[in-house]
Design a protein around this motif. Structure first.
Motif, PDB file in Angstrom:
ATOM      1  N   ASN A  56      48.393  32.129  49.442  1.00 46.39           N
ATOM      2  CA  ASN A  56      48.805  33.526  49.394  1.00 46.39           C
ATOM      3  C   ASN A  56      49.999  33.686  50.321  1.00 46.39           C
ATOM      4  OD1 ASN A  56      46.411  33.694  47.989  1.00 46.39           O
ATOM      5  ND2 ASN A  56      45.306  34.845  49.577  1.00 46.39           N
ATOM      6  N   LYS A 101      46.367  52.164  48.802  1.00 47.14           N
ATOM      7  CA  LYS A 101      47.327  51.057  48.948  1.00 47.14           C
ATOM      8  C   LYS A 101      47.212  50.234  47.667  1.00 47.14           C
ATOM      9  CE  LYS A 101      48.749  47.473  52.242  1.00 47.14           C
ATOM     10  NZ  LYS A 101      48.301  46.574  53.321  1.00 47.14           N
ATOM     11  N   HIS A 109      35.536  34.834  48.456  1.00 44.92           N
ATOM     12  CA  HIS A 109      36.640  35.702  48.886  1.00 44.92           C
ATOM     13  C   HIS A 109      36.070  36.803  49.793  1.00 44.92           C
ATOM     14  CE1 HIS A 109      40.804  37.390  47.712  1.00 44.92           C
ATOM     15  NE2 HIS A 109      40.338  38.193  48.667  1.00 44.92           N
ATOM     16  N   PHE A 110      35.886  36.490  51.042  1.00 40.91           N
ATOM     17  CA  PHE A 110      35.523  37.465  52.091  1.00 40.91           C
ATOM     18  C   PHE A 110      34.144  38.108  51.925  1.00 40.91           C
ATOM     19  CE2 PHE A 110      40.301  38.902  52.708  1.00 40.91           C
ATOM     20  CZ  PHE A 110      40.615  37.634  53.172  1.00 40.91           C
ATOM     21  N   THR A 133      41.831  45.519  51.777  1.00 43.06           N
ATOM     22  CA  THR A 133      40.844  45.026  52.750  1.00 43.06           C
ATOM     23  C   THR A 133      40.483  46.084  53.795  1.00 43.06           C
ATOM     24  OG1 THR A 133      42.561  44.151  54.194  1.00 43.06           O
ATOM     25  CG2 THR A 133      41.599  42.610  52.606  1.00 43.06           C
ATOM     26  N   HIS A 134      41.474  46.877  54.228  1.00 43.86           N
ATOM     27  CA  HIS A 134      41.163  47.870  55.257  1.00 43.86           C
ATOM     28  C   HIS A 134      41.992  49.143  55.138  1.00 43.86           C
ATOM     29  CE1 HIS A 134      44.511  45.485  56.727  1.00 43.86           C
ATOM     30  NE2 HIS A 134      44.796  46.424  57.607  1.00 43.86           N
ATOM     31  N   TRP A 194      49.348  39.529  43.609  1.00 49.74           N
ATOM     32  CA  TRP A 194      48.279  40.467  43.937  1.00 49.74           C
ATOM     33  C   TRP A 194      48.801  41.834  43.607  1.00 49.74           C
ATOM     34  CZ3 TRP A 194      43.424  39.412  45.194  1.00 49.74           C
ATOM     35  CH2 TRP A 194      42.632  40.389  45.792  1.00 49.74           C
ATOM     36  N   ASN A 239      46.248  31.693  53.461  1.00 39.53           N
ATOM     37  CA  ASN A 239      47.426  32.580  53.509  1.00 39.53           C
ATOM     38  C   ASN A 239      48.470  31.858  54.361  1.00 39.53           C
ATOM     39  OD1 ASN A 239      49.260  34.471  54.732  1.00 39.53           O
ATOM     40  ND2 ASN A 239      47.902  36.146  54.188  1.00 39.53           N
ATOM     41  N   GLN A 262      46.415  40.874  58.520  1.00 35.87           N
ATOM     42  CA  GLN A 262      46.800  39.558  58.012  1.00 35.87           C
ATOM     43  C   GLN A 262      48.278  39.257  58.249  1.00 35.87           C
ATOM     44  OE1 GLN A 262      45.391  42.132  56.272  1.00 35.87           O
ATOM     45  NE2 GLN A 262      44.696  41.398  54.283  1.00 35.87           N
ATOM     46  N   GLN A 275      36.576  43.679  45.845  1.00 34.04           N
ATOM     47  CA  GLN A 275      37.606  44.713  45.873  1.00 34.04           C
ATOM     48  C   GLN A 275      37.788  45.400  44.518  1.00 34.04           C
ATOM     49  OE1 GLN A 275      40.310  41.680  47.915  1.00 34.04           O
ATOM     50  NE2 GLN A 275      41.077  43.585  48.794  1.00 34.04           N
ATOM     51  N   GLU A 328      48.466  34.673  45.682  1.00 36.12           N
ATOM     52  CA  GLU A 328      48.706  36.090  45.976  1.00 36.12           C
ATOM     53  C   GLU A 328      50.124  36.249  46.483  1.00 36.12           C
ATOM     54  OE1 GLU A 328      45.891  38.203  48.533  1.00 36.12           O
ATOM     55  OE2 GLU A 328      44.228  37.053  47.670  1.00 36.12           O
ATOM     56  N   TYR A 342      48.352  47.755  44.482  1.00 38.20           N
ATOM     57  CA  TYR A 342      49.125  46.528  44.251  1.00 38.20           C
ATOM     58  C   TYR A 342      49.280  46.186  42.772  1.00 38.20           C
ATOM     59  CZ  TYR A 342      48.655  44.877  49.156  1.00 38.20           C
ATOM     60  OH  TYR A 342      48.731  44.709  50.527  1.00 38.20           O
ATOM     61  N   ASN A 358      39.041  31.723  49.957  1.00 33.94           N
ATOM     62  CA  ASN A 358      40.249  32.534  50.114  1.00 33.94           C
ATOM     63  C   ASN A 358      40.537  32.802  51.585  1.00 33.94           C
ATOM     64  OD1 ASN A 358      42.355  34.462  48.987  1.00 33.94           O
ATOM     65  ND2 ASN A 358      41.205  35.816  50.352  1.00 33.94           N
ATOM     66  N   GLU A 359      41.758  32.499  51.988  1.00 30.69           N
ATOM     67  CA  GLU A 359      42.259  32.845  53.329  1.00 30.69           C
ATOM     68  C   GLU A 359      41.272  32.529  54.445  1.00 30.69           C
ATOM     69  OE1 GLU A 359      44.101  36.690  53.618  1.00 30.69           O
ATOM     70  OE2 GLU A 359      45.654  36.149  52.191  1.00 30.69           O
ATOM     71  N   TYR A 369      52.710  36.782  51.677  1.00 27.15           N
ATOM     72  CA  TYR A 369      53.227  38.154  51.673  1.00 27.15           C
ATOM     73  C   TYR A 369      54.519  38.258  52.473  1.00 27.15           C
ATOM     74  CZ  TYR A 369      48.940  39.606  49.428  1.00 27.15           C
ATOM     75  OH  TYR A 369      47.932  39.753  48.509  1.00 27.15           O
TER      76      TYR A 369
HETATM   77  C1  BG6 Z   1      44.980  39.074  51.298  1.00 24.55           C
HETATM   78  C2  BG6 Z   1      43.596  39.060  50.727  1.00 24.55           C
HETATM   79  O1  BG6 Z   1      44.858  38.980  52.687  1.00 24.55           O
HETATM   80  O2  BG6 Z   1      45.786  40.163  51.129  1.00 24.55           O
HETATM   81  C3  BG6 Z   1      43.292  40.177  49.742  1.00 24.55           C
HETATM   82  O3  BG6 Z   1      43.269  37.824  50.167  1.00 24.55           O
HETATM   83  C4  BG6 Z   1      43.989  41.441  50.204  1.00 24.55           C
HETATM   84  O4  BG6 Z   1      41.912  40.316  49.657  1.00 24.55           O
HETATM   85  C5  BG6 Z   1      45.486  41.189  50.192  1.00 24.55           C
HETATM   86  O5  BG6 Z   1      43.664  42.587  49.482  1.00 24.55           O
HETATM   87  C6  BG6 Z   1      46.301  42.403  50.573  1.00 24.55           C
HETATM   88  O6  BG6 Z   1      45.885  42.854  51.821  1.00 24.55           O
HETATM   89  P1  BG6 Z   1      45.425  44.328  52.081  1.00 24.55           P
HETATM   90  O7  BG6 Z   1      44.967  44.348  53.473  1.00 24.55           O
HETATM   91  O8  BG6 Z   1      46.605  45.183  51.825  1.00 24.55           O
HETATM   92  O9  BG6 Z   1      44.326  44.610  51.103  1.00 24.55           O
END
Ligand code: BG6
Length: 470
Positions: free
Chosen positions: A296, A429, A120-121, A423-424, A415, A223, A317, A23, A368, A431, A164-165, A298
């Motif tokens: 992690n 977006k 990590h992915f 990721t998508h 993060w 996570n 996620q 990333q 994270e 951080y 990771n996750e 969120y």
């Molecule tokens: C976690 C991942 O799921 O969340 C990171 O370990 C990711 O790789 C982060 O970037 C934030 O998610 P997103 O989808 O906003 O990038």
């Protein structure tokens, strides 16, 4: 409990922040690096390719100097497997070995402990073509990669994270670009077989770490989000237990105790998805013994009972998550959301830490936590991200409360250290504490700017979390 006496965070608390290779680095097919699955996926419409990202590959000295300016005690980054082993196995790429060696040295120059995520992915595409994690061989392929890292970096890296996750790889792999279910008849069978191999790989890598690097510490990095029942209806409580087991405890019960969670096992039986195992597998799982848990966080999740008539699927996620007859996602009306629709729940963070500690009794580090937002760079080079400060402040407050309640917390790595590609949801977006001057498709000059949160976090670290004001 309302606390009248708060304890301070430990003096050696590891303040820092996180990134991941695919990333942030760029240089994804140069300097000897082989493609990973991230490099061969079709990126979501409207989002950037991963060839430049934040160009950390060429800016790491500047970036680590900025982290040092914030006072980081640790920096969590990941090693791209296919930069070290372009084919996943076989020949090593010396330039790849050297790159991470330089990153580690640069951290140590400032007294920053490297916290290295092994995976990590970003599985090497060459391994994916052979069948990826679905093959038994993937276990030894990962252990071989781990061994190369221990040999090359073990003299300087004391803290390691395995995968990771792993839970998100299993639950939402299609969204984060790590799996393709086209043509698969029983997705559970495929995903939980891969999951079993990853669990074995993790256990073996942890054991090997202890054998090769007696002074080092290693742990998993799932996570973890506590799952709430949508109401006090007993059936909602059962649904929450189901999702807690499937989303959270499967991964930690196995990493810490080396056993399959019984609710998950039943879920797998119901879906004809019990993984194929060899006779020593459960012995191997028990030999892992993490020294700590990285996780992690969120937001929390909320679910209600599903009678089998709901709609199955997960959005990403943190959003959604429904399994017919098992649990159904429920939007928690008590929580605010970020611009990207993720719920914000600092108290749920405390509840998650409490629950994890009471189940596993291991020290924990947050690997994270953070807020993705459309940050704006002003004409005079500032980013006024008070919303991010507010989010982080409220989460750090909850760490302090959890610590006061006896939860052992080793550190906090939000993060992300610098802006990177989501990721998508693309580059927009953001951080980071450090703004990277590029847009989704316009690379601009990639210059670095200190956001308001940069100065705030610097003060938080300086005061070991006692001054959280801005
Ligand atoms: C976690 C991942 O799921 O969340 C990171 O370990 C990711 O790789 C982060 O970037 C934030 O998610 P997103 O989808 O906003 O990038």
């Amino acid at each position: 409990m309302i606390l009248t006496q708060e304890k301070s965070l430990p003096d050696n608390f590891l303040w820092g922040a996180s990134t991941s290779a695919y990333q942030v680095e760029g240089a994804n097919l140069t300097h000897g690096k082989g493609p990973s699955i991230q490099d061969i996926k079709k990126v979501p419409e409207g989002t950037s390719e991963l060839d430049v990202c934040a160009d950390f590959y060429h800016h790491y000295k500047e970036d680590i100097a900025l982290m040092a300016e914030m006072g980081f005690k640790t920096f969590r980054f990941s090693v791209a497997w296919s930069r070290i082993l372009p084919e996943g196995t076989g020949d090593v790429n010396p330039e790849g070995i050297e790159f991470y060696s330089n990153v580690i040295d640069e951290c140590l120059k400032y007294g920053i402990e490297p916290l290295v995520t092994m995976f990590h992915f970003d599985l090497p595409a060459a391994l994916e073509k052979k069948g990826g994690w679905s093959r038994r061989e993937s276990v030894d392929e990962f252990v071989n990669f781990a061994k190369i890292m221990y040999e090359n970096y073990g003299d300087r890296v004391k803290y390691w994270l395995t995968i990771n996750e792993q839970n998100m790889l299993t639950l939402v792999g299609e969204v984060i670009g790590t799996c393709n279910l086209d043509g698969v008849t029983n997705k559970y069978k495929k995903l939980y077989q891969e999951n079993h191999h990853m669990l074995l790989a993790q256990a073996k890598a942890m054991k090997l770490c202890h054998e090769m690097l007696p002074g080092a510490k290693i742990g998993p990095a799932p996570n973890i989000s506590l799952v709430y029942p949508a109401s006090c209806k007993p059936k909602d409580v059962l649904a929450a237990q189901n999702f807690n087991a499937i989303r959270n405890w499967l991964y930690l019960d196995m990493a810490v105790y080396g056993r399959y969670n019984n609710l998950v096992w039943k879920f797998l039986e119901e879906h004809d998805a019990v993984p194929e195992m060899e006779k020593d597998d459960m012995e191997i799982m028990k030999e892992g013994h993490p020294d700590f848990i990285g996780f992690n966080y969120y937001s929390t999740a909320t679910v209600e009972w599903d009678d089998g008539s709901g709609v199955e699927g997960s959005v990403d996620q943190q959003n959604g998550g429904s399994e017919l007859g098992v649990y159904r996602s429920f939007a928690n009306p008590n929580l605010l959301r970020t611009e990207f629709g993720w719920e914000i729940d600092p108290e749920g963070f405390r509840a998650t830490m409490r629950e994890m500690y009471s189940r596993y009794h291991l020290p924990m580090i947050v690997t994270e936590n953070g807020l993705g937002a459309y940050d704006k760079l002003t004409d005079d080079g500032k980013v006024h991200d008070n919303y991010r400060i507010e989010y982080l402040r409220r989460h750090i407050e909850q760490i302090k409360l959890a610590v006061s309640e006896g939860v052992e917390m080793m550190g906090y790595c939000p993060w992300s250290a610098i802006d990177l590609i989501s990721t998508h949801e693309g580059m927009v977006k953001r951080y980071g504490f450090i703004y990277v001057n590029r847009d989704e498709f316009d690379l601009k000059d990639l210059a670095r700017y200190r956001k308001d949160s940069f100065y705030w976090y610097k003060k938080v670290i300086e005061t070991n979390g006692t001054d959280l004001t801005d």
